[in-house]
Design a protein around this motif. Sequence first.
Motif, PDB file in Angstrom:
ATOM      1  N   UNK A  14       8.966   7.594  18.505  1.00 53.13           N
ATOM      2  CA  UNK A  14       9.475   8.896  18.940  1.00 53.13           C
ATOM      3  C   UNK A  14       8.842   9.293  20.272  1.00 53.13           C
ATOM      4  N   UNK A  15       8.537   8.251  21.085  1.00 52.69           N
ATOM      5  CA  UNK A  15       8.158   8.412  22.496  1.00 52.69           C
ATOM      6  C   UNK A  15       6.727   8.895  22.715  1.00 52.69           C
ATOM      7  N   UNK A  16       5.886   8.776  21.722  1.00 57.50           N
ATOM      8  CA  UNK A  16       4.448   8.915  21.934  1.00 57.50           C
ATOM      9  C   UNK A  16       3.920   7.558  22.414  1.00 57.50           C
ATOM     10  N   UNK A  17       2.684   7.489  22.900  1.00 58.62           N
ATOM     11  CA  UNK A  17       2.144   6.189  23.318  1.00 58.62           C
ATOM     12  C   UNK A  17       2.041   5.218  22.150  1.00 58.62           C
ATOM     13  N   UNK A  18       2.068   3.944  22.450  1.00 59.54           N
ATOM     14  CA  UNK A  18       1.837   2.942  21.417  1.00 59.54           C
ATOM     15  C   UNK A  18       0.391   3.027  20.940  1.00 59.54           C
ATOM     16  N   UNK A  19       0.185   2.666  19.685  1.00 58.46           N
ATOM     17  CA  UNK A  19      -1.174   2.607  19.168  1.00 58.46           C
ATOM     18  C   UNK A  19      -1.612   3.828  18.389  1.00 58.46           C
ATOM     19  N   UNK A  20      -0.691   4.733  18.078  1.00 57.15           N
ATOM     20  CA  UNK A  20      -1.051   5.902  17.279  1.00 57.15           C
ATOM     21  C   UNK A  20       0.046   6.139  16.235  1.00 57.15           C
ATOM     22  N   UNK A  21      -0.362   6.558  15.073  1.00 58.84           N
ATOM     23  CA  UNK A  21       0.585   6.844  13.998  1.00 58.84           C
ATOM     24  C   UNK A  21      -0.045   7.821  13.025  1.00 58.84           C
ATOM     25  N   UNK A  22       0.655   8.077  11.942  1.00 58.46           N
ATOM     26  CA  UNK A  22       0.142   9.015  10.943  1.00 58.46           C
ATOM     27  C   UNK A  22       0.638   8.592   9.562  1.00 58.46           C
ATOM     28  N   UNK A  23      -0.144   8.947   8.566  1.00 63.45           N
ATOM     29  CA  UNK A  23       0.239   8.704   7.184  1.00 63.45           C
ATOM     30  C   UNK A  23       0.169  10.014   6.421  1.00 63.45           C
ATOM     31  N   UNK A  24       1.300  10.442   5.887  1.00 62.62           N
ATOM     32  CA  UNK A  24       1.334  11.614   5.008  1.00 62.62           C
ATOM     33  C   UNK A  24       0.950  11.169   3.607  1.00 62.62           C
ATOM     34  N   UNK A  25       0.019  11.906   2.981  1.00 64.84           N
ATOM     35  CA  UNK A  25      -0.390  11.643   1.610  1.00 64.84           C
ATOM     36  C   UNK A  25      -0.217  12.932   0.813  1.00 64.84           C
ATOM     37  N   UNK A  26       0.602  12.890  -0.217  1.00 64.77           N
ATOM     38  CA  UNK A  26       0.863  14.092  -1.009  1.00 64.77           C
ATOM     39  C   UNK A  26      -0.426  14.610  -1.644  1.00 64.77           C
ATOM     40  N   UNK A  27      -0.594  15.916  -1.647  1.00 66.14           N
ATOM     41  CA  UNK A  27      -1.775  16.539  -2.241  1.00 66.14           C
ATOM     42  C   UNK A  27      -1.923  16.110  -3.700  1.00 66.14           C
ATOM     43  N   UNK A  28      -3.153  15.753  -4.066  1.00 67.30           N
ATOM     44  CA  UNK A  28      -3.424  15.334  -5.436  1.00 67.30           C
ATOM     45  C   UNK A  28      -3.362  13.836  -5.627  1.00 67.30           C
ATOM     46  N   UNK A  29      -2.817  13.122  -4.655  1.00 70.88           N
ATOM     47  CA  UNK A  29      -2.742  11.666  -4.750  1.00 70.88           C
ATOM     48  C   UNK A  29      -4.073  11.072  -4.291  1.00 70.88           C
ATOM     49  N   UNK A  30      -4.565  10.020  -4.948  1.00 66.73           N
ATOM     50  CA  UNK A  30      -5.792   9.378  -4.454  1.00 66.73           C
ATOM     51  C   UNK A  30      -5.611   8.899  -3.019  1.00 66.73           C
ATOM     52  N   UNK A  31      -6.631   9.062  -2.206  1.00 64.50           N
ATOM     53  CA  UNK A  31      -6.535   8.674  -0.808  1.00 64.50           C
ATOM     54  C   UNK A  31      -6.504   7.171  -0.623  1.00 64.50           C
ATOM     55  N   UNK A  32      -6.162   6.714   0.582  1.00 66.60           N
ATOM     56  CA  UNK A  32      -6.133   5.278   0.863  1.00 66.60           C
ATOM     57  C   UNK A  32      -7.521   4.666   0.732  1.00 66.60           C
ATOM     58  N   UNK A  33      -7.569   3.397   0.365  1.00 64.61           N
ATOM     59  CA  UNK A  33      -8.825   2.653   0.285  1.00 64.61           C
ATOM     60  C   UNK A  33      -9.034   1.961   1.619  1.00 64.61           C
ATOM     61  N   UNK A  34     -10.175   2.170   2.281  1.00 63.84           N
ATOM     62  CA  UNK A  34     -10.390   1.570   3.612  1.00 63.84           C
ATOM     63  C   UNK A  34     -10.491   0.056   3.549  1.00 63.84           C
ATOM     64  N   UNK A  35      -9.988  -0.607   4.594  1.00 63.58           N
ATOM     65  CA  UNK A  35     -10.122  -2.056   4.706  1.00 63.58           C
ATOM     66  C   UNK A  35     -11.507  -2.429   5.232  1.00 63.58           C
ATOM     67  N   UNK A  36     -12.104  -1.528   6.057  1.00 63.88           N
ATOM     68  CA  UNK A  36     -13.422  -1.766   6.641  1.00 63.88           C
ATOM     69  C   UNK A  36     -14.303  -0.566   6.337  1.00 63.88           C
TER      70      UNK A  36
END
Length: 220
Positions: free
Chosen positions: A42-64
Amino acid sequence: MARALRGRGIALHTDAAQSLATVVTDVTELGVDLLSVVGHKMYAPKGVGALYVRAGLPGPVPLFSGGGQENGLRAGTENVAGIVALGAAAELALKERENDAARIRRLRDLLLSLLTEAIPGLRLNGSRDHRLAGNLSLTLPATGATALAAAVPEVAFSAGAACHTGAGLPSPVLTAIGLSAAQAARTVRLGLGRYTGEDDIRSAAQALVRGAHTAVDTSE
């Protein structure tokens, strides 16, 4: 799908990378638990994004491990400029989405019409109406996508389906909708965007038609 999964302990993720620039995207209406956003779509710079996580859902597990300042999700410094640019691009998309979608859809239909008239047997994959405004997936009757790309270097397009360019195998998306391996090898994906103009469409159509009639097919 969201209704079927609700209450069963199964989280539903949707990849909305291609959607936000031209499609109304409401996580509540969709009923999804997670939703991915990609900035450059949507015409922002490459290399940035976002993840929506519904409230109450366990958060993502980090790879590092590491990075307390990143809520423990990753090490490193936040891409502040990219994040700000993503927010600005989202605001512009909200304001311009409807007009962008209508204009891009008109140009997409013009491109399809020009190509269909000049290349007998050209196949449109998927619904003409229920698709992204700037997307065309086309199967050529007798020309491989790789051969076409070599014959028409002035037009940028992808062979097959998203994220499968260079894989060397037919896209599972294309075979799932009924295309043979040979047809998948003759399939191209054309994308239009906010800065595509009618002159671009007409010159691209002319080049693609020329390539479709002159390129040497090695897909069989």
